[in-house]
Design a protein around this motif. Structure first.
Motif, PDB file in Angstrom:
ATOM      1  N   GLY A 133      37.368 -25.298  43.324  1.00 47.97           N
ATOM      2  CA  GLY A 133      38.796 -25.382  43.611  1.00 47.97           C
ATOM      3  C   GLY A 133      39.337 -24.130  44.271  1.00 47.97           C
ATOM      4  N   TYR A 134      39.283 -23.022  43.547  1.00 48.57           N
ATOM      5  CA  TYR A 134      39.866 -21.770  44.036  1.00 48.57           C
ATOM      6  C   TYR A 134      39.094 -21.208  45.236  1.00 48.57           C
ATOM      7  CZ  TYR A 134      41.144 -16.837  44.134  1.00 48.57           C
ATOM      8  OH  TYR A 134      41.526 -15.582  44.541  1.00 48.57           O
ATOM      9  N   GLN A 135      37.771 -21.054  45.097  1.00 47.77           N
ATOM     10  CA  GLN A 135      36.985 -20.421  46.157  1.00 47.77           C
ATOM     11  C   GLN A 135      36.891 -21.281  47.409  1.00 47.77           C
ATOM     12  OE1 GLN A 135      33.238 -19.362  44.315  1.00 47.77           O
ATOM     13  NE2 GLN A 135      34.127 -17.616  43.219  1.00 47.77           N
ATOM     14  N   ARG A 136      37.034 -22.581  47.280  1.00 48.53           N
ATOM     15  CA  ARG A 136      36.958 -23.474  48.439  1.00 48.53           C
ATOM     16  C   ARG A 136      38.341 -23.990  48.863  1.00 48.53           C
ATOM     17  NH1 ARG A 136      31.446 -27.116  47.571  1.00 48.53           N
ATOM     18  NH2 ARG A 136      30.071 -25.372  47.000  1.00 48.53           N
ATOM     19  N   PHE A 137      39.370 -23.424  48.236  1.00 48.99           N
ATOM     20  CA  PHE A 137      40.751 -23.761  48.577  1.00 48.99           C
ATOM     21  C   PHE A 137      41.017 -25.273  48.464  1.00 48.99           C
ATOM     22  CE2 PHE A 137      39.525 -19.975  51.018  1.00 48.99           C
ATOM     23  CZ  PHE A 137      40.457 -19.067  50.543  1.00 48.99           C
ATOM     24  N   ASP A 138      40.418 -25.878  47.460  1.00 50.06           N
ATOM     25  CA  ASP A 138      40.599 -27.318  47.242  1.00 50.06           C
ATOM     26  C   ASP A 138      41.658 -27.512  46.160  1.00 50.06           C
ATOM     27  OD1 ASP A 138      40.431 -30.033  46.696  1.00 50.06           O
ATOM     28  OD2 ASP A 138      38.268 -30.110  47.022  1.00 50.06           O
ATOM     29  N   THR A 139      42.896 -27.605  46.574  1.00 48.61           N
ATOM     30  CA  THR A 139      44.020 -27.734  45.639  1.00 48.61           C
ATOM     31  C   THR A 139      43.923 -29.003  44.817  1.00 48.61           C
ATOM     32  OG1 THR A 139      45.423 -26.532  47.204  1.00 48.61           O
ATOM     33  CG2 THR A 139      46.531 -27.733  45.443  1.00 48.61           C
ATOM     34  N   GLN A 140      43.467 -30.075  45.430  1.00 53.06           N
ATOM     35  CA  GLN A 140      43.361 -31.343  44.725  1.00 53.06           C
ATOM     36  C   GLN A 140      42.398 -31.246  43.537  1.00 53.06           C
ATOM     37  OE1 GLN A 140      41.807 -34.580  47.070  1.00 53.06           O
ATOM     38  NE2 GLN A 140      42.451 -36.150  45.615  1.00 53.06           N
ATOM     39  N   PHE A 141      41.253 -30.613  43.773  1.00 49.89           N
ATOM     40  CA  PHE A 141      40.280 -30.458  42.694  1.00 49.89           C
ATOM     41  C   PHE A 141      40.847 -29.585  41.580  1.00 49.89           C
ATOM     42  CE2 PHE A 141      36.637 -28.621  40.525  1.00 49.89           C
ATOM     43  CZ  PHE A 141      35.822 -29.729  40.350  1.00 49.89           C
ATOM     44  N   MET A 142      41.564 -28.534  41.955  1.00 49.75           N
ATOM     45  CA  MET A 142      42.199 -27.662  40.960  1.00 49.75           C
ATOM     46  C   MET A 142      43.169 -28.442  40.097  1.00 49.75           C
ATOM     47  SD  MET A 142      41.381 -24.330  40.945  1.00 49.75           S
ATOM     48  CE  MET A 142      42.868 -23.424  40.541  1.00 49.75           C
ATOM     49  N   LEU A 143      43.987 -29.285  40.722  1.00 50.52           N
ATOM     50  CA  LEU A 143      44.979 -30.056  39.984  1.00 50.52           C
ATOM     51  C   LEU A 143      44.315 -31.052  39.038  1.00 50.52           C
ATOM     52  CD1 LEU A 143      47.639 -30.744  42.780  1.00 50.52           C
ATOM     53  CD2 LEU A 143      47.849 -29.199  40.826  1.00 50.52           C
ATOM     54  N   VAL A 144      43.256 -31.703  39.519  1.00 43.16           N
ATOM     55  CA  VAL A 144      42.554 -32.659  38.666  1.00 43.16           C
ATOM     56  C   VAL A 144      41.938 -31.951  37.466  1.00 43.16           C
ATOM     57  CG1 VAL A 144      40.631 -34.284  38.549  1.00 43.16           C
ATOM     58  CG2 VAL A 144      42.108 -34.261  40.561  1.00 43.16           C
ATOM     59  N   THR A 145      41.378 -30.755  37.691  1.00 45.46           N
ATOM     60  CA  THR A 145      40.795 -29.979  36.592  1.00 45.46           C
ATOM     61  C   THR A 145      41.851 -29.625  35.560  1.00 45.46           C
ATOM     62  OG1 THR A 145      39.208 -29.009  38.144  1.00 45.46           O
ATOM     63  CG2 THR A 145      39.445 -27.940  36.006  1.00 45.46           C
ATOM     64  N   VAL A 146      43.028 -29.226  36.025  1.00 43.72           N
ATOM     65  CA  VAL A 146      44.125 -28.897  35.117  1.00 43.72           C
ATOM     66  C   VAL A 146      44.530 -30.125  34.301  1.00 43.72           C
ATOM     67  CG1 VAL A 146      46.557 -28.234  35.008  1.00 43.72           C
ATOM     68  CG2 VAL A 146      44.999 -27.001  36.520  1.00 43.72           C
ATOM     69  N   VAL A 147      44.582 -31.269  34.952  1.00 46.27           N
ATOM     70  CA  VAL A 147      44.946 -32.508  34.254  1.00 46.27           C
ATOM     71  C   VAL A 147      43.927 -32.830  33.159  1.00 46.27           C
ATOM     72  CG1 VAL A 147      45.182 -35.013  34.514  1.00 46.27           C
ATOM     73  CG2 VAL A 147      46.244 -33.489  36.183  1.00 46.27           C
ATOM     74  N   VAL A 148      42.640 -32.651  33.462  1.00 48.68           N
ATOM     75  CA  VAL A 148      41.596 -32.917  32.464  1.00 48.68           C
ATOM     76  C   VAL A 148      41.737 -31.965  31.273  1.00 48.68           C
ATOM     77  CG1 VAL A 148      39.117 -32.928  32.013  1.00 48.68           C
ATOM     78  CG2 VAL A 148      39.992 -33.832  34.171  1.00 48.68           C
ATOM     79  N   LEU A 149      42.001 -30.686  31.544  1.00 50.81           N
ATOM     80  CA  LEU A 149      42.189 -29.715  30.463  1.00 50.81           C
ATOM     81  C   LEU A 149      43.404 -30.080  29.606  1.00 50.81           C
ATOM     82  CD1 LEU A 149      41.434 -26.389  32.369  1.00 50.81           C
ATOM     83  CD2 LEU A 149      40.126 -27.311  30.445  1.00 50.81           C
ATOM     84  N   ILE A 150      44.489 -30.489  30.263  1.00 53.30           N
ATOM     85  CA  ILE A 150      45.684 -30.906  29.527  1.00 53.30           C
ATOM     86  C   ILE A 150      45.373 -32.120  28.660  1.00 53.30           C
ATOM     87  CG2 ILE A 150      47.999 -31.892  29.772  1.00 53.30           C
ATOM     88  CD1 ILE A 150      48.349 -30.140  32.255  1.00 53.30           C
ATOM     89  N   ALA A 151      44.581 -33.054  29.196  1.00 46.79           N
ATOM     90  CA  ALA A 151      44.217 -34.254  28.439  1.00 46.79           C
ATOM     91  C   ALA A 151      43.400 -33.888  27.203  1.00 46.79           C
ATOM     92  CB  ALA A 151      43.431 -35.211  29.335  1.00 46.79           C
ATOM     93  N   ILE A 152      42.459 -32.957  27.358  1.00 51.56           N
ATOM     94  CA  ILE A 152      41.644 -32.526  26.216  1.00 51.56           C
ATOM     95  C   ILE A 152      42.517 -31.908  25.126  1.00 51.56           C
ATOM     96  CG2 ILE A 152      39.873 -30.891  25.455  1.00 51.56           C
ATOM     97  CD1 ILE A 152      38.521 -31.256  28.171  1.00 51.56           C
ATOM     98  N   VAL A 153      43.415 -31.015  25.539  1.00 52.20           N
ATOM     99  CA  VAL A 153      44.310 -30.355  24.583  1.00 52.20           C
ATOM    100  C   VAL A 153      45.203 -31.374  23.887  1.00 52.20           C
ATOM    101  CG1 VAL A 153      46.273 -28.783  24.372  1.00 52.20           C
ATOM    102  CG2 VAL A 153      44.294 -28.124  25.745  1.00 52.20           C
ATOM    103  N   THR A 154      45.723 -32.333  24.647  1.00 52.50           N
ATOM    104  CA  THR A 154      46.603 -33.358  24.080  1.00 52.50           C
ATOM    105  C   THR A 154      45.865 -34.202  23.045  1.00 52.50           C
ATOM    106  OG1 THR A 154      47.866 -33.477  26.142  1.00 52.50           O
ATOM    107  CG2 THR A 154      48.079 -35.324  24.616  1.00 52.50           C
ATOM    108  N   ILE A 155      44.637 -34.597  23.365  1.00 54.68           N
ATOM    109  CA  ILE A 155      43.843 -35.406  22.431  1.00 54.68           C
ATOM    110  C   ILE A 155      43.555 -34.621  21.156  1.00 54.68           C
ATOM    111  CG2 ILE A 155      41.594 -36.485  22.074  1.00 54.68           C
ATOM    112  CD1 ILE A 155      41.637 -37.207  25.075  1.00 54.68           C
ATOM    113  N   VAL A 156      43.185 -33.353  21.315  1.00 59.89           N
ATOM    114  CA  VAL A 156      42.912 -32.509  20.140  1.00 59.89           C
ATOM    115  C   VAL A 156      44.151 -32.412  19.257  1.00 59.89           C
ATOM    116  CG1 VAL A 156      42.425 -30.145  19.380  1.00 59.89           C
ATOM    117  CG2 VAL A 156      41.092 -31.159  21.243  1.00 59.89           C
ATOM    118  N   GLN A 157      45.307 -32.196  19.864  1.00 59.31           N
ATOM    119  CA  GLN A 157      46.548 -32.086  19.103  1.00 59.31           C
ATOM    120  C   GLN A 157      46.890 -33.388  18.391  1.00 59.31           C
ATOM    121  OE1 GLN A 157      48.612 -29.006  18.953  1.00 59.31           O
ATOM    122  NE2 GLN A 157      48.998 -30.254  17.133  1.00 59.31           N
ATOM    123  N   LEU A 158      46.710 -34.516  19.073  1.00 59.48           N
ATOM    124  CA  LEU A 158      47.009 -35.812  18.468  1.00 59.48           C
ATOM    125  C   LEU A 158      46.081 -36.092  17.285  1.00 59.48           C
ATOM    126  CD1 LEU A 158      47.617 -38.001  21.664  1.00 59.48           C
ATOM    127  CD2 LEU A 158      49.320 -37.247  19.992  1.00 59.48           C
TER     128      LEU A 158
END
Length: 222
Positions: free
Chosen positions: A181-206
């Motif tokens: 994401g960062y090194q290849r300037f792929d914003t889309q991949f960065m955003l998807v990675t963030v979404v996956v991390l948010i999903a993991i955190v949300t599931i853990v909290q639930l």
């Protein structure tokens, strides 16, 4: 990068992240739980009051909590290499992740144990209960909902730590985000990675909140 190209990277990154977080959580609980209990027992008025031990353990825990994880990660490279044989990869990252989380979890355990009604402790003492009995039969069971909350919080912190570990040779979603994401300037991949991390955190909290509610219902019906 297309979705078909992202999917295997995200799948492997998620597996590595969950692997690191799971084992780091296990080690953190095994190391932090006795430390937290010890802080309570050796404090003033505690069952094993010992000012020296309490101060020493408290200082160690405070130092561990005050160090930024990225600095701790780098500082522990020689120790990680000694323990695992390498400082690169998900297995190696478990070492700094656990060491970084143990003092954090210990303080949460200390807070949870202090919330237990001291009258229950005195009642067991009056019946001749030993310190180990009080810990097993009173302190830990009564503090269980708070301890589950502490574990949940620690897991979420470890997810964030694991993402930072990607900057210094760790695998997981953090590494994938930096490399693809960062090194290849792929914003889309960065955003998807963030979404996956948010999903993991949300599931853990639930899951954590669900367990706490279940324990609360059992406590009311007991």
């Amino acid at each position: 990068m297309t979705w078909s190209e992202m999917q295997p990277l995200l799948s492997q990154g998620t597996i590595d992240t969950l692997y690191m977080v799971l084992w780091a959580t296990v080690v953190s609980v095994l190391g932090g739980l006795p430390l937290g209990v010890l802080l309570v027992l050796t404090d003033k008025g505690g069952l094993l009051q010992n000012t020296v031990v309490n101060k020493v353990v408290g200082v160690i825990v405070n130092i561990g909590r005050s160090l930024p994880f990225i600095i701790l990660l780098i500082a522990l490279i020689p120790f990680t290499t000694f323990v695992v044989g390498t400082f690169i990869g998900p297995s190696a990252m478990i070492v700094p992740l656990a060491i970084g989380a143990i003092p954090f979890f210990a303080r949460l355990v200390e807070t949870a144990i202090r919330e237990v009604d001291h009258g229950l402790v005195e009642a067991v003492q009056s019946m001749g209960g030993s310190v180990s009995t009080i810990i097993r039969k009173v302190l830990l069971p009564q503090a269980l909902p708070s301890l589950v909350s502490a574990v949940t919080t620690t897991v979420i912190v470890l997810v964030g730590y694991s993402a930072m570990a990607g900057a210094v040779g760790g695998e997981g979603l953090g590494s994938k985000a930096i490399t693809y994401g960062y090194q290849r300037f792929d914003t889309q991949f960065m955003l998807v990675t963030v979404v996956v991390l948010i999903a993991i955190v949300t599931i853990v909290q639930l899951v954590g909140d669900g367990i706490i509610r279940l324990l609360a219902r059992r406590g009311r019906t007991a």
